[in-house]
Scaffold this active site. Structure first.
Site, PDB file in Angstrom:
ATOM      1  N   HIS A   1       0.834  -1.202   0.000  1.00 30.40           N
ATOM      2  CA  HIS A   1       0.000   0.000   0.000  1.00 30.40           C
ATOM      3  C   HIS A   1       0.870   1.254   0.000  1.00 30.40           C
ATOM      4  O   HIS A   1       0.553   2.249  -0.647  1.00 30.40           O
ATOM      5  CB  HIS A   1      -0.930  -0.019   1.205  1.00 30.40           C
TER       6      HIS A   1
ATOM      7  N   ARG B   1     -11.942   1.864 -11.369  1.00 32.19           N
ATOM      8  CA  ARG B   1     -12.180   0.905 -10.283  1.00 32.19           C
ATOM      9  C   ARG B   1     -13.536   1.231  -9.672  1.00 32.19           C
ATOM     10  O   ARG B   1     -13.619   2.028  -8.745  1.00 32.19           O
ATOM     11  CB  ARG B   1     -11.103   1.051  -9.207  1.00 32.19           C
TER      12      ARG B   1
ATOM     13  N   GLU C   1      -5.501 -11.682 -14.497  1.00 28.67           N
ATOM     14  CA  GLU C   1      -4.834 -11.631 -13.191  1.00 28.67           C
ATOM     15  C   GLU C   1      -4.531 -13.039 -12.715  1.00 28.67           C
ATOM     16  O   GLU C   1      -3.641 -13.266 -11.920  1.00 28.67           O
ATOM     17  CB  GLU C   1      -5.755 -10.984 -12.150  1.00 28.67           C
TER      18      GLU C   1
ATOM     19  N   ASN D   1      -0.641  -6.475 -10.474  1.00 26.00           N
ATOM     20  CA  ASN D   1      -0.502  -6.663  -9.019  1.00 26.00           C
ATOM     21  C   ASN D   1      -1.012  -8.043  -8.630  1.00 26.00           C
ATOM     22  O   ASN D   1      -0.334  -8.806  -7.944  1.00 26.00           O
ATOM     23  CB  ASN D   1      -1.289  -5.614  -8.235  1.00 26.00           C
ATOM     24  N   ASP D   2      -2.254  -8.343  -9.049  1.00 25.33           N
ATOM     25  CA  ASP D   2      -2.808  -9.652  -8.703  1.00 25.33           C
ATOM     26  C   ASP D   2      -2.120 -10.760  -9.495  1.00 25.33           C
ATOM     27  O   ASP D   2      -1.898 -11.841  -8.966  1.00 25.33           O
ATOM     28  CB  ASP D   2      -4.323  -9.685  -8.941  1.00 25.33           C
TER      29      ASP D   2
ATOM     30  N   ARG E   1      -0.169 -10.421  -1.441  1.00 21.78           N
ATOM     31  CA  ARG E   1       0.296  -9.040  -1.622  1.00 21.78           C
ATOM     32  C   ARG E   1       0.422  -8.283  -0.318  1.00 21.78           C
ATOM     33  O   ARG E   1       1.157  -7.310  -0.226  1.00 21.78           O
ATOM     34  CB  ARG E   1      -0.745  -8.273  -2.436  1.00 21.78           C
TER      35      ARG E   1
ATOM     36  N   CYS F   1      -2.829  -2.607 -16.737  1.00 18.28           N
ATOM     37  CA  CYS F   1      -3.381  -1.565 -15.864  1.00 18.28           C
ATOM     38  C   CYS F   1      -2.951  -1.761 -14.419  1.00 18.28           C
ATOM     39  O   CYS F   1      -3.602  -1.286 -13.513  1.00 18.28           O
ATOM     40  CB  CYS F   1      -4.894  -1.505 -15.966  1.00 18.28           C
TER      41      CYS F   1
END
Lengths: 92, 561
Positions: free
Chosen positions: B187, B288, B413, B436-437, B447, B486
């Site tokens: 984060h 999102r 993902e 990310n995923d 994560r 993305c």
């Protein structure tokens, strides 16, 4: 025991800023003032100087609430607080 | 001079003094009694003093705050010494409970009441929790949890930062972020990039530096040094001068030889979208939608949804806007969609999968997106998160078509989607890699877990291989269907070049990174990007992949990226 009924005039009800202003004013009277929704038993009344009590009371715009106090200065304190409840504090 | 190497996650060179984030407050244990020799009266007095102390601190902060924050802080100040809260706590103290535990439990009861009321009241429950933590900290004589308050700008140092810690982060006071734990996808990294703050994560040992230590932070190189010298001061001055040029994107993503790579923005609502459009974004690559409705207890109404989406479409007339349907679950729970009791939420019913457990929400959302698109000139694309199979892709495409949405797509993902992208792309019009995923699932590394940060790195050659396979699937499918990225990876200028070299058609990122990515991309030809991608694919570690790519991109050092 003095008692007054008032209608909440603030457009957002007795939440957020109106609740802060009212709780502070109730504390400043120096008198123990209770607040309850109209029609609920007096023993369920809550401390009017507690912002958390006011928030959990759930009074909306147009709700009728009952203020109660005892002793010296009770009437003057209640009169001032009723006046405040019947003002739109969101607009102040 | 003492050096702390870490992982650079948001560029910038800066010198400042540090402030440590106080350690999170431990719960006073259940059943904790008054310490021997302390009477209930003494504990009551201590509690009242602590409450007044917190109240006056909050009032002081309210006095210096802007109008909006002021109202909230004034209300919170009142809560600190609230008669209902304090009376309930005193009652517990009289039964022998310690002052810390008494206020803890009294506040718990208030929080339960507020949460029951729902809506606005439920949102205020966090203020009560904040007040409670401050009172307990004051009773213990330790600093209050949360970002330290300061008039002077400082570099915030922490073990790691959670979303709740950074909600009140003021980027004019906090000038850089440094964490001892965390990783490139943490984060801290995401918030630093979105605020444009230099940041270094996983710098072991920095959390032992005393408050007020002067340090030099290089958010690109990933280093922190104490006692900065002339070289560091010159670098910080040069960065400040460069930063202004890196703040402007000309709105045309392209390689040196004119291969167009539209640079799009990731946004969470209309406010972000307006900022992104002003920053030159060529469209939105990821809306999102769950960010419009986080902390909502119930499903948003049709009209609320239409209004939220329309605000984004209106910010990008004539441009592409890719809407991702609700991606609830794991780190972004939505009470009306997700089951908070799952033992393993990252592998649970999340993203598109919530359509199985809560049927109807997705169809109503698609109808709202279609209604919001009516009468705007935005080119609206829609994609589903967490698609794993061609069947799921086909079903999503048919739902889109039933809603009148013409361009359905999928997020890639889950590794299975990358591996079978040819079959999946037969069913839909495009794919977008959520790096990310994809990284967390490829490496089987949560994560949110600091100790796995090294695995959770989008430079992992295995992740790059899956990007390559996804593009290869699209080529094999033959319909010229674009594969975009993305995830946070697109915001790293060096990795962005690698992704373009792997055949990615568009890059979508936080608006802050557009200018830096655009500037670096413009210095390489498509062929050079492909060569750099090949080097990175052949690397045996993420660090080596990054190093090999960066060596071929001298512009990075020049710009301090």
């Amino acid at each position: 025991m003095s008692e007054r009924t008032a209608t909440v005039a603030s457009s957002s009800g007795l939440h957020a800023r109106p609740a802060s202003l009212f709780a502070e004013a109730a504390a400043e009277t120096g008198v123990e003032v209770t607040i309850a929704m109209a029609g609920t038993p007096a023993e369920d009344a809550m401390d009017a100087s507690s912002i958390l009590s006011l928030m959990t009371l759930g009074a909306e715009h147009g709700s009728e609430v009952v203020l109660r106090a005892e002793g010296d200065g009770a009437d003057a304190a209640l009169d001032a607080l009723v006046k405040m409840l019947e003002t739109d504090l969101d607009a102040v | 001079m003492q050096n702390f190497p870490g992982v650079g996650v948001s560029p910038g060179r800066i010198i400042g003094t540090i402030r440590q984030m106080p350690a999170p407050l431990a719960d006073p244990p259940a059943g904790e009694m008054l310490a021997s020799g302390i009477s209930a009266e003494e504990a009551t007095l201590a509690l009242q003093a602590a409450a007044k102390d917190v109240q006056s601190q909050l009032r002081e902060r309210a006095a210096g705050a802007s109008a909006d924050a002021k109202a909230v802080l004034e209300a919170t100040a009142l809560m600190a010494a609230d008669p209902m809260l304090i009376k309930a706590a005193i009652k517990l103290i009289k039964t022998g409970t310690s002052a810390e535990r008494a206020v803890w439990e009294a506040a718990e009861a208030v929080v339960a009441m507020l949460v029951n009321l729902g809506g606005y009241m439920a949102e205020r429950a966090t203020d009560v929790l904040d007040v409670r933590a401050r009172i307990v900290a004051s009773l213990r004589g330790v600093p209050a949890p949360g970002i330290p308050t300061s008039e002077e700008p400082f570099i915030l140092v922490a073990e790691d930062l959670a979303p709740a810690d950074t909600a009140t982060l003021d980027p004019t006071i906090v000038i850089a972020l440094v964490t001892a734990g965390g990783g490139p996808q943490s984060h801290t990294a995401i918030i630093a990039r979105s605020l444009g703050l230099p940041a270094v994560v996983a710098a072991a040992g920095v959390d032992t530096l005393p408050d007020g230590t002067e340090v030099y932070v290089d958010g690109a190189a990933g280093t922190i040094a104490t006692e900065p010298g002339d070289d560091e001061r010159a670098a910080a001055v040069a960065w400040a001068a460069n930063a202004s040029t890196l703040a402007v994107f000309d709105g045309a993503g392209t390689t040196a030889d004119g291969h167009l790579v539209p640079l799009l923005a990731n946004v969470g609502g209309a406010k972000d979208a307006i900022k992104a459009a002003a920053a030159g974004a060529q469209g939105v690559g990821l809306l999102r939608t769950e960010f419009c409705f986080l902390e909502r207890e119930t499903e948003p109404s049709h009209d609320e949804q239409v209004e939220a989406y329309r605000g984004v479409f209106d910010a990008f007339p004539g441009k592409k806007v890719v809407v991702r349907t609700l991606d609830a679950g794991a780190d972004k729970p939505l009470p009306f969609l997700t089951d908070a009791t799952e033992p393993n939420p990252a592998l649970g019913v999340r993203g598109y999968r919530t359509d199985m457990s809560s049927p109807g929400v997705l169809e109503r959302q698609l109808a709202a997106i279609a209604a919001a698109a009516e009468g705007t000139t935005a080119d609206v694309w829609v994609m589903a998160p967490m698609i794993s199979t061609p069947d799921e892709a086909a079903r999503f495409a048919s739902l889109c078509s039933a809603a009148g949405l013409k361009t359905p797509g999928v997020m890639v993902e889950v590794p299975s989607a990358a591996v079978t992208s040819e079959s999946i792309l037969r069913e839909v019009a495009f794919a977008s890699l959520g790096t990310n995923d994809l990284t967390q699932y490829t490496m089987a590394a949560d994560r949110q877990l600091g100790p796995l940060a090294a695995l959770n790195n989008p430079w992992q050659p295995a992740v790059l291989q899956l990007v390559r396979l996804t593009v290869a699937g699209s080529i094999a499918e033959g319909g010229g269907k674009p594969v975009g990225v993305c995830g946070e990876a697109a915001a790293d200028p060096a990795l962005a070049v690698v992704l373009v070299g792997l055949g990615v058609a568009t890059l979508s990122m936080t608006a802050r990174s557009l200018a830096a990515v655009g500037a670096v991309l413009a210095t390489v030809t498509l062929k050079e990007a492909q060569e750099i991608a090949t080097l990175a694919l052949r690397a045996t570690s993420p660090a080596q992949a990054r190093e090999l790519a960066r060596e071929k991109l001298p512009i990075l050092a020049e710009l301090g990226l």
